[in-house]
Design a protein around this motif. Structure first.
Motif, PDB file in Angstrom:
ATOM      1  N   TRP A   5       9.782   3.967 -13.939  1.00  0.00           N
ATOM      2  CA  TRP A   5       9.683   3.062 -12.690  1.00  0.00           C
ATOM      3  C   TRP A   5       9.932   3.770 -11.536  1.00  0.00           C
ATOM      4  CZ3 TRP A   5      13.828   0.566  -9.931  1.00  0.00           C
ATOM      5  CH2 TRP A   5      13.481  -0.623  -9.125  1.00  0.00           C
ATOM      6  N   ILE A   6      11.150   4.539 -11.507  1.00  0.00           N
ATOM      7  CA  ILE A   6      11.403   5.448 -10.583  1.00  0.00           C
ATOM      8  C   ILE A   6       9.897   6.267  -9.927  1.00  0.00           C
ATOM      9  CG2 ILE A   6      12.987   7.218  -9.478  1.00  0.00           C
ATOM     10  CD1 ILE A   6      15.144   5.882 -11.566  1.00  0.00           C
ATOM     11  N   SER A   7       9.534   6.894 -10.815  1.00  0.00           N
ATOM     12  CA  SER A   7       8.364   7.703 -10.506  1.00  0.00           C
ATOM     13  C   SER A   7       7.090   6.977  -9.752  1.00  0.00           C
ATOM     14  CB  SER A   7       7.619   8.366 -11.752  1.00  0.00           C
ATOM     15  OG  SER A   7       8.640   9.116 -12.432  1.00  0.00           O
ATOM     16  N   LYS A   8       7.083   5.569 -10.372  1.00  0.00           N
ATOM     17  CA  LYS A   8       5.948   4.950  -9.593  1.00  0.00           C
ATOM     18  C   LYS A   8       6.347   4.790  -8.010  1.00  0.00           C
ATOM     19  CE  LYS A   8       6.329   0.203  -9.491  1.00  0.00           C
ATOM     20  NZ  LYS A   8       6.049  -0.146  -8.176  1.00  0.00           N
ATOM     21  N   PHE A   9       7.571   4.812  -7.688  1.00  0.00           N
ATOM     22  CA  PHE A   9       7.827   4.853  -6.142  1.00  0.00           C
ATOM     23  C   PHE A   9       7.508   6.040  -5.636  1.00  0.00           C
ATOM     24  CE2 PHE A   9      10.168   1.113  -8.003  1.00  0.00           C
ATOM     25  CZ  PHE A   9       9.745   0.031  -7.010  1.00  0.00           C
ATOM     26  N   GLN A  10       7.860   7.041  -6.157  1.00  0.00           N
ATOM     27  CA  GLN A  10       7.406   8.416  -5.854  1.00  0.00           C
ATOM     28  C   GLN A  10       6.253   8.760  -5.496  1.00  0.00           C
ATOM     29  OE1 GLN A  10       9.672  10.766  -8.693  1.00  0.00           O
ATOM     30  NE2 GLN A  10      11.326  11.291  -6.871  1.00  0.00           N
TER      31      GLN A  10
ATOM     32  N   ASP B 136      13.956  -1.735  -2.891  1.00  0.00           N
ATOM     33  CA  ASP B 136      12.650  -1.160  -3.316  1.00  0.00           C
ATOM     34  C   ASP B 136      11.669  -1.887  -2.571  1.00  0.00           C
ATOM     35  OD1 ASP B 136      11.845  -3.318  -5.491  1.00  0.00           O
ATOM     36  OD2 ASP B 136      13.799  -2.422  -5.743  1.00  0.00           O
ATOM     37  N   LEU B 137      10.573  -1.255  -2.185  1.00  0.00           N
ATOM     38  CA  LEU B 137       9.283  -1.970  -1.653  1.00  0.00           C
ATOM     39  C   LEU B 137       8.058  -1.670  -2.478  1.00  0.00           C
ATOM     40  CD1 LEU B 137       8.227  -3.709   0.898  1.00  0.00           C
ATOM     41  CD2 LEU B 137       7.702  -1.319   1.764  1.00  0.00           C
ATOM     42  N   SER B 138       7.578  -2.560  -2.869  1.00  0.00           N
ATOM     43  CA  SER B 138       6.203  -2.303  -3.758  1.00  0.00           C
ATOM     44  C   SER B 138       5.008  -2.846  -2.966  1.00  0.00           C
ATOM     45  CB  SER B 138       6.172  -2.936  -5.147  1.00  0.00           C
ATOM     46  OG  SER B 138       7.382  -2.460  -5.739  1.00  0.00           O
ATOM     47  N   MET B 139       4.178  -2.140  -2.545  1.00  0.00           N
ATOM     48  CA  MET B 139       2.701  -2.502  -1.919  1.00  0.00           C
ATOM     49  C   MET B 139       2.069  -3.264  -2.932  1.00  0.00           C
ATOM     50  SD  MET B 139       3.687  -2.284   1.096  1.00  0.00           S
ATOM     51  CE  MET B 139       2.317  -2.802   2.092  1.00  0.00           C
ATOM     52  N   HIS B 140       0.886  -4.127  -2.440  1.00  0.00           N
ATOM     53  CA  HIS B 140       0.183  -4.895  -3.521  1.00  0.00           C
ATOM     54  C   HIS B 140      -0.903  -3.968  -3.660  1.00  0.00           C
ATOM     55  CE1 HIS B 140      -1.732  -8.010  -5.707  1.00  0.00           C
ATOM     56  NE2 HIS B 140      -0.552  -8.737  -5.498  1.00  0.00           N
ATOM     57  N   HIS B 141      -1.414  -4.031  -4.873  1.00  0.00           N
ATOM     58  CA  HIS B 141      -2.701  -3.027  -4.928  1.00  0.00           C
ATOM     59  C   HIS B 141      -3.928  -3.657  -4.762  1.00  0.00           C
ATOM     60  CE1 HIS B 141      -0.299   0.079  -6.537  1.00  0.00           C
ATOM     61  NE2 HIS B 141       0.381  -0.877  -7.355  1.00  0.00           N
ATOM     62  N   ARG B 142      -4.248  -4.999  -4.652  1.00  0.00           N
ATOM     63  CA  ARG B 142      -5.263  -5.612  -4.288  1.00  0.00           C
ATOM     64  C   ARG B 142      -5.822  -5.553  -3.173  1.00  0.00           C
ATOM     65  NH1 ARG B 142      -4.747 -11.476  -7.787  1.00  0.00           N
ATOM     66  NH2 ARG B 142      -4.568 -10.285  -9.642  1.00  0.00           N
ATOM     67  N   LYS B 143      -7.172  -5.407  -2.566  1.00  0.00           N
ATOM     68  CA  LYS B 143      -7.577  -4.963  -1.367  1.00  0.00           C
ATOM     69  C   LYS B 143      -6.865  -6.017  -0.321  1.00  0.00           C
ATOM     70  CE  LYS B 143     -11.158  -3.378   1.178  1.00  0.00           C
ATOM     71  NZ  LYS B 143     -12.634  -3.574   1.612  1.00  0.00           N
ATOM     72  N   MET B 144      -7.293  -7.481  -0.819  1.00  0.00           N
ATOM     73  CA  MET B 144      -6.817  -8.252   0.187  1.00  0.00           C
ATOM     74  C   MET B 144      -5.394  -8.551   0.564  1.00  0.00           C
ATOM     75  SD  MET B 144      -9.723 -11.328   0.076  1.00  0.00           S
ATOM     76  CE  MET B 144      -9.998 -11.282  -1.558  1.00  0.00           C
ATOM     77  N   LEU B 145      -4.552  -7.808  -0.409  1.00  0.00           N
ATOM     78  CA  LEU B 145      -3.144  -8.121   0.009  1.00  0.00           C
ATOM     79  C   LEU B 145      -2.681  -6.488  -0.008  1.00  0.00           C
ATOM     80  CD1 LEU B 145      -2.638 -10.596  -3.002  1.00  0.00           C
ATOM     81  CD2 LEU B 145      -2.545 -11.016  -0.804  1.00  0.00           C
ATOM     82  N   SER B 146      -3.261  -5.709   0.372  1.00  0.00           N
ATOM     83  CA  SER B 146      -2.605  -4.348   0.120  1.00  0.00           C
ATOM     84  C   SER B 146      -1.935  -4.005   1.474  1.00  0.00           C
ATOM     85  CB  SER B 146      -3.672  -3.174   0.210  1.00  0.00           C
ATOM     86  OG  SER B 146      -4.606  -3.450   1.207  1.00  0.00           O
TER      87      SER B 146
ATOM     88  N   ASP C 135       5.019   2.853  -1.234  1.00  0.00           N
ATOM     89  CA  ASP C 135       6.037   2.320  -1.868  1.00  0.00           C
ATOM     90  C   ASP C 135       7.431   3.215  -1.707  1.00  0.00           C
ATOM     91  OD1 ASP C 135       4.270   0.466  -3.059  1.00  0.00           O
ATOM     92  OD2 ASP C 135       3.996   1.774  -5.032  1.00  0.00           O
ATOM     93  N   LEU C 136       8.633   2.537  -2.007  1.00  0.00           N
ATOM     94  CA  LEU C 136       9.563   3.030  -1.637  1.00  0.00           C
ATOM     95  C   LEU C 136      10.788   2.594  -2.335  1.00  0.00           C
ATOM     96  CD1 LEU C 136      10.852   5.641   0.306  1.00  0.00           C
ATOM     97  CD2 LEU C 136      11.556   3.683   1.748  1.00  0.00           C
ATOM     98  N   LEU C 137      11.434   3.538  -2.742  1.00  0.00           N
ATOM     99  CA  LEU C 137      12.640   2.995  -3.608  1.00  0.00           C
ATOM    100  C   LEU C 137      14.037   3.945  -3.203  1.00  0.00           C
ATOM    101  CD1 LEU C 137      14.588   1.748  -5.846  1.00  0.00           C
ATOM    102  CD2 LEU C 137      13.458   3.495  -7.426  1.00  0.00           C
ATOM    103  N   LEU C 138      14.921   3.333  -2.496  1.00  0.00           N
ATOM    104  CA  LEU C 138      16.019   4.055  -1.888  1.00  0.00           C
ATOM    105  C   LEU C 138      17.276   3.570  -2.615  1.00  0.00           C
ATOM    106  CD1 LEU C 138      15.568   3.331   2.118  1.00  0.00           C
ATOM    107  CD2 LEU C 138      14.898   5.536   0.596  1.00  0.00           C
ATOM    108  N   VAL C 139      18.224   4.653  -2.691  1.00  0.00           N
ATOM    109  CA  VAL C 139      19.500   4.356  -3.074  1.00  0.00           C
ATOM    110  C   VAL C 139      20.677   4.634  -2.069  1.00  0.00           C
ATOM    111  CG1 VAL C 139      18.706   4.511  -5.599  1.00  0.00           C
ATOM    112  CG2 VAL C 139      19.634   6.613  -4.424  1.00  0.00           C
ATOM    113  N   ALA C 140      21.826   3.742  -2.329  1.00  0.00           N
ATOM    114  CA  ALA C 140      23.096   4.390  -1.570  1.00  0.00           C
ATOM    115  C   ALA C 140      23.795   5.046  -2.564  1.00  0.00           C
ATOM    116  CB  ALA C 140      23.646   2.907  -1.001  1.00  0.00           C
ATOM    117  N   GLU C 141      24.281   6.134  -2.123  1.00  0.00           N
ATOM    118  CA  GLU C 141      25.165   6.953  -2.983  1.00  0.00           C
ATOM    119  C   GLU C 141      26.536   7.104  -2.368  1.00  0.00           C
ATOM    120  OE1 GLU C 141      23.067  10.449  -4.453  1.00  0.00           O
ATOM    121  OE2 GLU C 141      24.917  11.531  -4.172  1.00  0.00           O
ATOM    122  N   HIS C 142      27.627   6.953  -3.077  1.00  0.00           N
ATOM    123  CA  HIS C 142      28.972   7.466  -2.657  1.00  0.00           C
ATOM    124  C   HIS C 142      29.642   8.249  -3.687  1.00  0.00           C
ATOM    125  CE1 HIS C 142      32.934   7.315  -0.803  1.00  0.00           C
ATOM    126  NE2 HIS C 142      33.467   7.052  -1.851  1.00  0.00           N
TER     127      HIS C 142
END
Ligand code: COA
Length: 181
Positions: free
Chosen positions: A59-64, A85-95, A69-76
């Motif tokens: 799942w993490i690799s998909k964002f990389q 996380d942000l997942s862009m749509h794969h269909r053209k009209m929604l991309s 697409d982007l998956l950010l974490v906050a680390e302390h």
């Protein structure tokens, strides 16, 4: 690497690192997400959310791999305490549209980390061509989250009344919010 890590001081003088997740974070990220699922603010129960480290790593690799697409974490101090996380749509009209999800570990909520994660992701998205609409769904009773999203430019597109059934048998709305570039 799509996102350059940043060190951000939060109000209490504590430094938080915001960075991209990598597959080696699979277990830690799962633990953080399971912790915030306990409060029933996302339509997924902790029992349903039991990805294996391999599944989570994928799942993490998909964002990389995804261009926008982007998956950010906050680390302390080496601990993952939040994610967005942000997942862009794969269909053209929604991309040009992307779906956003986020959460902060209950021990770290209301310290400005959710706002920080959202600000960093929006800043990143606003500087890339191709990302025009970011949208999300939130429970109608999650007033803190709705306040945060509206403060950062999201507007309510609509709501499905009493769409979500909670453990206590009560219902809450499913609210759709979006932010256009
Ligand atoms: C919703 C969530 C991500 C917010 O993250 P957070 O780190 O707790 O929020 P922050 O501390 O950054 O607060 C952001 C804003 O919320 C509001 N807020 C914070 N604490 C508040 C409080 N006690 N009362 C009212 N509003 C509050 C404020 O607008 C604040 O911004 P400001 O301080 O600049 O005015 C977090 O509570 C969470 O993970 N909840 C569980 C999972 C979830 O609901 N995810 C979202 C699903 S759509």
């Amino acid at each position: 690497m799509k996102f350059k890590p940043v060190i951000c001081p939060i109000s209490s003088g504590i430094n938080i690192i915001i960075r991209e997740a990598h597959p080696g974070n699979a277990l830690a990220l799962t633990g953080c997400i399971q912790a915030y699922l306990k409060n029933q603010t996302i339509p997924l129960t902790k029992d349903e959310y039991q990805p294996s480290p391999k599944e989570q790593g994928k799942w993490i690799s998909k964002f990389q791999e995804g261009q926008h697409d982007l998956l950010l974490v906050a680390e302390h101090e080496g601990r993952i305490i939040g994610n967005i996380d942000l997942s862009m749509h794969h269909r053209k009209m929604l991309s040009h549209t992307g779906y956003l999800g986020m959460g902060v570990h209950p021990d770290w909520q209301q310290k400005g980390i959710g706002k920080l994660l959202m600000e960093k992701l929006l800043e990143w998205a606003d500087n890339r061509s191709g990302i025009e609409v970011i949208w999300l769904q939130v429970f109608g009773n999650n007033l803190l989250a709705i306040k945060l999203y509206k403060a950062l430019g999201f507007v309510e597109d609509g709501r499905q009344a009493d769409f979500i059934k909670l453990d206590n048998g009560r219902y809450t709305d499913n609210v759709i919010l979006s932010r256009k570039k």
